[in-house]
Design a protein around this motif. Structure first.
Motif, short mmCIF file in Angstrom:
data_model
loop_
_atom_site.label_atom_id
_atom_site.label_comp_id
_atom_site.label_asym_id
_atom_site.label_seq_id
_atom_site.Cartn_x
_atom_site.Cartn_y
_atom_site.Cartn_z
N ASP A 158 0.83 -1.21 0.00
CA ASP A 158 0.00 0.00 0.00
C ASP A 158 0.86 1.26 0.00
O ASP A 158 0.52 2.26 -0.64
N GLU A 159 2.01 1.20 0.65
CA GLU A 159 2.93 2.34 0.65
C GLU A 159 3.57 2.51 -0.73
O GLU A 159 3.75 3.64 -1.20
N ARG A 160 3.90 1.39 -1.37
CA ARG A 160 4.46 1.47 -2.73
C ARG A 160 3.46 2.09 -3.70
O ARG A 160 3.83 2.91 -4.54
N GLN A 161 2.20 1.73 -3.55
CA GLN A 161 1.16 2.30 -4.41
C GLN A 161 0.99 3.79 -4.14
O GLN A 161 0.75 4.56 -5.08
N GLN A 162 1.14 4.20 -2.91
CA GLN A 162 1.05 5.62 -2.58
C GLN A 162 2.22 6.39 -3.19
O GLN A 162 2.04 7.50 -3.70
#
Length: 65
Positions: free
Chosen positions: A43-47
């Motif tokens: 989810d952090e990579r997507q952000q």
């Protein structure tokens, strides 16, 4: 989500310059990784990807020097 880590990754990628940022965005869109995001959750990579896309949208299809 750790916004500090996300912002640090975005800044590190942006410091590489316009063309490399576009290359990194392409890699991230295709499920590949870049060194700056190692250790981040999905989810952090997507952000990070979303923030990079938003930043680069300002430049359109060209990179100004």
């Amino acid at each position: 989500m750790d916004s500090y880590k996300i912002n640090a990754c975005v800044e590190a990628i942006c410091n590489k310059g316009c063309e490399l940022v576009r290359h990194d965005i392409d890699n991230l869109q295709h499920g590949k990784t870049v060194p700056e995001i190692l250790g981040l959750r999905e989810d952090e990579r997507q952000q990070v990807l979303k923030e990079l896309q938003a930043i680069m949208a300002v430049y359109g299809d060209s990179c100004r020097i």
